[in-house]
Design a protein around this motif. Sequence first.
Motif, PDB file in Angstrom:
ATOM      1  N   ASP A 170       9.190   0.683 -44.044  1.00  0.00           N
ATOM      2  CA  ASP A 170       9.907   0.842 -45.278  1.00  0.00           C
ATOM      3  C   ASP A 170       9.782   2.245 -45.960  1.00  0.00           C
ATOM      4  O   ASP A 170      10.775   2.934 -46.365  1.00  0.00           O
ATOM      5  CB  ASP A 170       9.459  -0.041 -46.203  1.00  0.00           C
ATOM      6  CG  ASP A 170      10.433  -0.233 -47.563  1.00  0.00           C
ATOM      7  OD1 ASP A 170      11.666  -0.181 -47.377  1.00  0.00           O
ATOM      8  OD2 ASP A 170       9.896  -0.305 -48.680  1.00  0.00           O
ATOM      9  N   ASP A 171       8.500   2.919 -46.199  1.00  0.00           N
ATOM     10  CA  ASP A 171       8.178   4.115 -46.650  1.00  0.00           C
ATOM     11  C   ASP A 171       9.022   5.371 -45.675  1.00  0.00           C
ATOM     12  O   ASP A 171       9.447   6.235 -46.474  1.00  0.00           O
ATOM     13  CB  ASP A 171       6.820   4.655 -46.606  1.00  0.00           C
ATOM     14  CG  ASP A 171       6.099   3.575 -47.693  1.00  0.00           C
ATOM     15  OD1 ASP A 171       6.865   3.016 -48.607  1.00  0.00           O
ATOM     16  OD2 ASP A 171       4.745   3.508 -47.502  1.00  0.00           O
ATOM     17  N   ASP A 172       9.131   4.987 -44.624  1.00  0.00           N
ATOM     18  CA  ASP A 172       9.510   6.149 -43.539  1.00  0.00           C
ATOM     19  C   ASP A 172      10.981   6.043 -43.748  1.00  0.00           C
ATOM     20  O   ASP A 172      11.826   7.040 -43.878  1.00  0.00           O
ATOM     21  CB  ASP A 172       9.160   5.845 -42.181  1.00  0.00           C
ATOM     22  CG  ASP A 172       7.805   6.202 -41.596  1.00  0.00           C
ATOM     23  OD1 ASP A 172       7.201   6.816 -42.579  1.00  0.00           O
ATOM     24  OD2 ASP A 172       7.282   5.849 -40.575  1.00  0.00           O
ATOM     25  N   ASN A 177      -5.500 -11.678 -40.326  1.00  0.00           N
ATOM     26  CA  ASN A 177      -5.639 -10.365 -39.864  1.00  0.00           C
ATOM     27  C   ASN A 177      -4.291  -9.709 -39.116  1.00  0.00           C
ATOM     28  O   ASN A 177      -3.991  -8.594 -39.690  1.00  0.00           O
ATOM     29  CB  ASN A 177      -6.646 -10.090 -38.885  1.00  0.00           C
ATOM     30  CG  ASN A 177      -8.373 -10.289 -39.420  1.00  0.00           C
ATOM     31  OD1 ASN A 177      -8.272 -10.192 -40.812  1.00  0.00           O
ATOM     32  ND2 ASN A 177      -9.070 -10.696 -38.651  1.00  0.00           N
ATOM     33  N   GLU A 178      -3.750 -10.715 -38.506  1.00  0.00           N
ATOM     34  CA  GLU A 178      -2.248 -10.270 -37.903  1.00  0.00           C
ATOM     35  C   GLU A 178      -1.374 -10.182 -39.030  1.00  0.00           C
ATOM     36  O   GLU A 178      -0.375  -9.371 -38.919  1.00  0.00           O
ATOM     37  CB  GLU A 178      -1.919 -11.375 -36.780  1.00  0.00           C
ATOM     38  CG  GLU A 178      -0.596 -10.891 -36.074  1.00  0.00           C
ATOM     39  CD  GLU A 178      -0.857  -9.523 -35.158  1.00  0.00           C
ATOM     40  OE1 GLU A 178       0.083  -9.043 -35.066  1.00  0.00           O
ATOM     41  OE2 GLU A 178      -2.005  -9.208 -34.970  1.00  0.00           O
ATOM     42  N   VAL A 179      -1.465 -10.967 -39.876  1.00  0.00           N
ATOM     43  CA  VAL A 179      -0.054 -10.911 -40.966  1.00  0.00           C
ATOM     44  C   VAL A 179      -0.599  -9.535 -41.935  1.00  0.00           C
ATOM     45  O   VAL A 179       0.477  -8.780 -42.155  1.00  0.00           O
ATOM     46  CB  VAL A 179      -0.575 -12.114 -41.932  1.00  0.00           C
ATOM     47  CG1 VAL A 179       0.218 -11.835 -43.232  1.00  0.00           C
ATOM     48  CG2 VAL A 179       0.242 -13.348 -41.205  1.00  0.00           C
ATOM     49  N   LYS A 180      -1.960  -9.271 -42.279  1.00  0.00           N
ATOM     50  CA  LYS A 180      -2.149  -7.984 -42.895  1.00  0.00           C
ATOM     51  C   LYS A 180      -1.676  -6.761 -42.265  1.00  0.00           C
ATOM     52  O   LYS A 180      -1.126  -5.843 -42.622  1.00  0.00           O
ATOM     53  CB  LYS A 180      -3.726  -8.006 -43.007  1.00  0.00           C
ATOM     54  CG  LYS A 180      -4.143  -9.018 -44.257  1.00  0.00           C
ATOM     55  CD  LYS A 180      -5.472  -8.948 -44.436  1.00  0.00           C
ATOM     56  CE  LYS A 180      -6.035  -9.991 -45.152  1.00  0.00           C
ATOM     57  NZ  LYS A 180      -7.595 -10.030 -45.394  1.00  0.00           N
ATOM     58  N   TYR A 181      -1.880  -6.978 -40.723  1.00  0.00           N
ATOM     59  CA  TYR A 181      -1.557  -5.769 -39.866  1.00  0.00           C
ATOM     60  C   TYR A 181      -0.131  -5.475 -39.735  1.00  0.00           C
ATOM     61  O   TYR A 181       0.560  -4.546 -40.122  1.00  0.00           O
ATOM     62  CB  TYR A 181      -2.000  -5.735 -38.579  1.00  0.00           C
ATOM     63  CG  TYR A 181      -1.519  -4.794 -37.539  1.00  0.00           C
ATOM     64  CD1 TYR A 181      -2.119  -3.706 -37.761  1.00  0.00           C
ATOM     65  CD2 TYR A 181      -0.862  -5.224 -36.544  1.00  0.00           C
ATOM     66  CE1 TYR A 181      -1.787  -2.528 -36.719  1.00  0.00           C
ATOM     67  CE2 TYR A 181      -0.539  -4.209 -35.793  1.00  0.00           C
ATOM     68  CZ  TYR A 181      -0.860  -2.760 -35.802  1.00  0.00           C
ATOM     69  OH  TYR A 181      -0.441  -1.811 -34.955  1.00  0.00           O
ATOM     70  N   GLN A 182       0.619  -6.767 -39.629  1.00  0.00           N
ATOM     71  CA  GLN A 182       2.027  -6.668 -39.653  1.00  0.00           C
ATOM     72  C   GLN A 182       2.618  -6.099 -40.930  1.00  0.00           C
ATOM     73  O   GLN A 182       3.644  -5.558 -40.997  1.00  0.00           O
ATOM     74  CB  GLN A 182       2.708  -7.936 -39.389  1.00  0.00           C
ATOM     75  CG  GLN A 182       2.512  -8.356 -38.017  1.00  0.00           C
ATOM     76  CD  GLN A 182       3.039  -7.684 -36.839  1.00  0.00           C
ATOM     77  OE1 GLN A 182       3.950  -7.120 -37.075  1.00  0.00           O
ATOM     78  NE2 GLN A 182       2.547  -7.395 -35.697  1.00  0.00           N
ATOM     79  N   ASP A 183       2.009  -6.705 -42.282  1.00  0.00           N
ATOM     80  CA  ASP A 183       2.524  -6.235 -43.425  1.00  0.00           C
ATOM     81  C   ASP A 183       2.295  -4.570 -43.493  1.00  0.00           C
ATOM     82  O   ASP A 183       3.354  -4.210 -44.073  1.00  0.00           O
ATOM     83  CB  ASP A 183       1.651  -6.871 -44.687  1.00  0.00           C
ATOM     84  CG  ASP A 183       2.115  -6.627 -45.866  1.00  0.00           C
ATOM     85  OD1 ASP A 183       3.592  -6.751 -46.241  1.00  0.00           O
ATOM     86  OD2 ASP A 183       1.476  -6.201 -46.888  1.00  0.00           O
ATOM     87  N   LYS A 184       1.068  -4.049 -43.167  1.00  0.00           N
ATOM     88  CA  LYS A 184       0.989  -2.687 -43.374  1.00  0.00           C
ATOM     89  C   LYS A 184       2.065  -2.045 -42.554  1.00  0.00           C
ATOM     90  O   LYS A 184       2.576  -0.875 -42.952  1.00  0.00           O
ATOM     91  CB  LYS A 184      -0.397  -2.401 -42.716  1.00  0.00           C
ATOM     92  CG  LYS A 184      -0.816  -1.013 -42.756  1.00  0.00           C
ATOM     93  CD  LYS A 184      -2.046  -0.365 -42.305  1.00  0.00           C
ATOM     94  CE  LYS A 184      -2.487   0.969 -42.231  1.00  0.00           C
ATOM     95  NZ  LYS A 184      -1.497   1.758 -41.284  1.00  0.00           N
TER      96      LYS A 184
END
Length: 110
Positions: free
Chosen positions: A60-62, A47-54
Amino acid sequence: MRRAHAGNYYEPLPQNSNEIEDENDRVTSELQEKIGVLKSLSIDIGNEVKYQDKLLRDIDDDMDRTGGFLGTTMSKVLKLSKGSHNYYILYLFVFSIVVFFILYLVLKFR
């Protein structure tokens, strides 16, 4: 079980079978608890990896949007500087001096 010497067959250990079963049950329950803890820990890590990836994707988008905005702004500034109106910087400097002078007078006589 013990290994017998020189051709003899295996013999069971001289312990009560109920004690061995109780020990096996205890060790099994401890192992199940440890496996449960490891499972919950691995789920939390996932879950932490998914959150950090998001978060990283959002950053990156910003950065892409900011880079595009900055590039557009720089091209407009370069276009403006190449124009025939070379006195913009002088006008900006005089304007800033006037504004600072007015602020000085307001703060001094307040």
